[in-house]
Design an enzyme around this catalytic site. Structure first.
Site, PDB file in Angstrom:
ATOM      1  N   HIS A 113       2.430   0.740   2.790  1.00  0.00           N
ATOM      2  CA  HIS A 113       1.316   1.251   2.018  1.00  0.00           C
ATOM      3  C   HIS A 113       0.314   0.141   1.749  1.00  0.00           C
ATOM      4  O   HIS A 113       0.614  -1.045   1.844  1.00  0.00           O
ATOM      5  CB  HIS A 113       1.756   1.930   0.715  1.00  0.00           C
ATOM      6  CG  HIS A 113       2.811   1.221  -0.064  1.00  0.00           C
ATOM      7  ND1 HIS A 113       4.131   1.154   0.313  1.00  0.00           N
ATOM      8  CD2 HIS A 113       2.748   0.548  -1.243  1.00  0.00           C
ATOM      9  CE1 HIS A 113       4.844   0.494  -0.575  1.00  0.00           C
ATOM     10  NE2 HIS A 113       4.015   0.100  -1.524  1.00  0.00           N
ATOM     11  N   GLU A 159       9.537   3.453  -5.431  1.00  0.00           N
ATOM     12  CA  GLU A 159       8.541   3.328  -6.483  1.00  0.00           C
ATOM     13  C   GLU A 159       8.058   4.714  -6.923  1.00  0.00           C
ATOM     14  O   GLU A 159       7.620   5.513  -6.092  1.00  0.00           O
ATOM     15  CB  GLU A 159       7.329   2.523  -5.992  1.00  0.00           C
ATOM     16  CG  GLU A 159       7.660   1.119  -5.509  1.00  0.00           C
ATOM     17  CD  GLU A 159       6.450   0.416  -4.915  1.00  0.00           C
ATOM     18  OE1 GLU A 159       5.392   1.072  -4.773  1.00  0.00           O
ATOM     19  OE2 GLU A 159       6.555  -0.766  -4.568  1.00  0.00           O
ATOM     20  N   HIS A 197      -1.098 -13.786  -4.469  1.00  0.00           N
ATOM     21  CA  HIS A 197      -0.523 -12.916  -5.490  1.00  0.00           C
ATOM     22  C   HIS A 197       0.851 -13.424  -5.902  1.00  0.00           C
ATOM     23  O   HIS A 197       1.634 -13.872  -5.063  1.00  0.00           O
ATOM     24  CB  HIS A 197      -0.322 -11.499  -4.934  1.00  0.00           C
ATOM     25  CG  HIS A 197      -1.583 -10.738  -4.732  1.00  0.00           C
ATOM     26  ND1 HIS A 197      -2.121  -9.923  -5.690  1.00  0.00           N
ATOM     27  CD2 HIS A 197      -2.411 -10.661  -3.662  1.00  0.00           C
ATOM     28  CE1 HIS A 197      -3.221  -9.358  -5.223  1.00  0.00           C
ATOM     29  NE2 HIS A 197      -3.424  -9.798  -3.993  1.00  0.00           N
TER      30      HIS A 197
END
Length: 488
Positions: free
Chosen positions: A406, A376, A327
């Site tokens: 998360h 966020e 990524h």
């Protein structure tokens, strides 16, 4: 792909993969705004613009002539210190029927109990929590008249506006247009993201038509009015104090990509002359005040400068990503950023997650398990978003504070590791946004006590299997060989 005629329907833009589809491979004349947008604009982020509703009105060669044509008043708005370096000096000259100073004084307005500006933990009306929180879509009122200003609700933020560094995140829920009423945010700059219903925004510089899938930025001190051409509307707001939004640096990407400067649209002058009572609502230090005047605040006939509100269609965002493995960091999704006093971290970023190709091979494709420094706060404009740990509907809000781990549930992890997925298009017919900050957020009373609030269910990670222990014998054999000095 929708036909050209279908694109008159604003919801058809939610189905396209990218704005380029509207150009039909060059077989039709290209167009810069959605078919139902009634206004004309000027283009180019960071430019200095000039506009006049009446030809020959704008003074040439000087800013403040002894006599402006038609008896107009010259008024300058400066958003930075006069001696700020030229590249960051923000100002505008407006030529209007009556200057903004022509008003009848200020009076206090009752506090809006659903808004907040002081996010310091010593404020008893804000809350600190490491829990991953979420809110179902906030209801749009169905009774009474609630306009954009009275429909503001604060969710979370950091800092305090009089300190000139910090930010607030809000939602707005409105069922009525502002009538003979304008709003001025004297605290900071706002990016407004409609999620349901278009906004017809009248500003001193001219009108802006903003629909779901678009954003609008209105800077500190600029007066504006919000009308609801589609009826009830809901959306998200990111407000920043002591900074201004700008385009992120592209670094090794080069000169093009992400949100391109040419796609940001600025209004053209359109004046209104009315001798009727108006109310101007000011937000200062998080408190609300009003002044009254007997003329329209939108009587600007001509203007020039670089301190001008603007809008951007997020279907024009040029996504970039990996074309081999792994990524790329989520900074590739940044539309706008705002600097902080920490040179290594921004005060705030606006990120979007829109339709794009996912092609990395030999790579775990879902969002990897992570802990990061940023706070966020996420919203969904339309479609679906699979990166959340619960049902996430358009109009919802999701919050994760910095350094809280998360990631996806085990079922998604297992599926992603067992089969190498093909090159595919993801987030089709979807648009999600994220307000991200290097600063920790506190949660307002309004959001904390809302019946819309719920928590991400930690049990979703209970079945994350300890696969390593299944290889205990193999690992022990390898360690034994290593201890004996054997080559492994």
């Amino acid at each position: 792909m929708p036909s050209t005629s279908d694109l008159a329907d604003p919801k058809e833009y939610q189905k396209i993969f990218h704005w380029a589809e509207t150009q039909k491979d060059g077989t039709i004349p290209s167009f810069a705004t959605r078919r139902n947008d009634p206004y004309e604009y000027q283009a180019g982020f960071g430019n200095s613009f000039a506009s006049e509703a009446v030809p020959g009105t704008l003074p040439q060669g000087q800013n403040s002539p002894r006599n402006v044509r038609f008896g107009l008043y010259a008024e300058q708005m400066t958003a930075t210190a006069f001696i700020a370096p030229r590249h960051c000096n923000k100002k505008a000259w407006l030529y209007r029927a009556r200057p903004a100073v022509a008003h009848q004084g200020f009076t206090d307005l009752p506090d809006n109990k659903d808004t907040e500006a002081n996010f310091l933990p010593l404020n008893p009306r804000v809350h600190v929590s490491p829990t991953q929180l979420a809110w179902h879509p906030f209801d749009i009122p169905t009774s009474g008249e609630v306009d954009f200003v009275s429909g503001l609700k604060t969710v979370a933020g950091s800092g305090e506006p009089t300190l000139r560094e910090g930010l607030a995140t809000h939602v707005y829920v409105a069922n009525a247009s502002m009538t003979k009423k304008a709003f001025v945010n004297s605290d900071g700059e706002m990016v407004i993201v409609p999620q349901q219903g278009a906004l017809d925004i009248q500003t001193e510089f001219g009108p802006l038509f903003v629909q779901p899938g678009e954003i609008v930025v209105i800077q500190r001190g600029i007066r504006f009015r919000v009308e609801l051409p589609d009826g009830p509307s809901r959306g998200y707001i990111l407000e920043i104090w002591g900074s201004q939004f700008e385009l992120p640096e592209l670094g090794p990407l080069g000169a093009n990509g992400l949100a391109n400067a040419r796609d940001f649209l600025f209004p053209t002058a359109k004046y209104e002359i009315s001798k009727e009572p108006w109310e101007i609502v000011y937000k200062l230090g998080g408190k609300f005040f009003k002044s009254t005047q007997n003329h329209s605040p939108f009587d600007v006939v001509a203007w020039h400068g670089n301190y001008v509100p603007y809008k951007y269609d997020m279907t024009k965002f040029v996504n970039v990503g990996s074309i081999s493995v792994d990524h790329i960091d989520p900074s590739i999704f940044c539309v706008l950023t705002a600097k902080s006093r920490d040179t290594t971290a921004p005060l705030a970023d606006l990120l979007i997650f829109s339709p794009r190709w996912d092609v990395a091979s030999h790579t775990y494709r879902p969002p990897y398990y992570h802990r990061n420094a940023a706070s966020e706060l996420m919203g969904l404009i339309y479609g679906d978003y699979g990166g959340r740990s619960d049902a996430f509907q358009p109009g919802s809000v999701s919050f994760e504070c910095g350094m809280v781990p998360h990631g996806v549930a085990y079922e998604e992890f297992k599926a992603a590791t067992e089969v190498d997925p093909p090159a595919m298009r993801i987030s089709e017919a979807s648009m999600a946004i994220m307000f991200e900050s290097s600063r920790p957020f506190t949660i307002t009373d309004y959001a904390w006590n809302s019946n819309k609030r719920h928590e991400h269910e930690p049990k979703m990670w209970d079945n994350l299997v300890d696969n390593f222990s299944k290889h205990e014998k193999e690992v022990e054999e390898l360690l034994a060989k290593k201890a004996q000095g054997m080559k492994i």
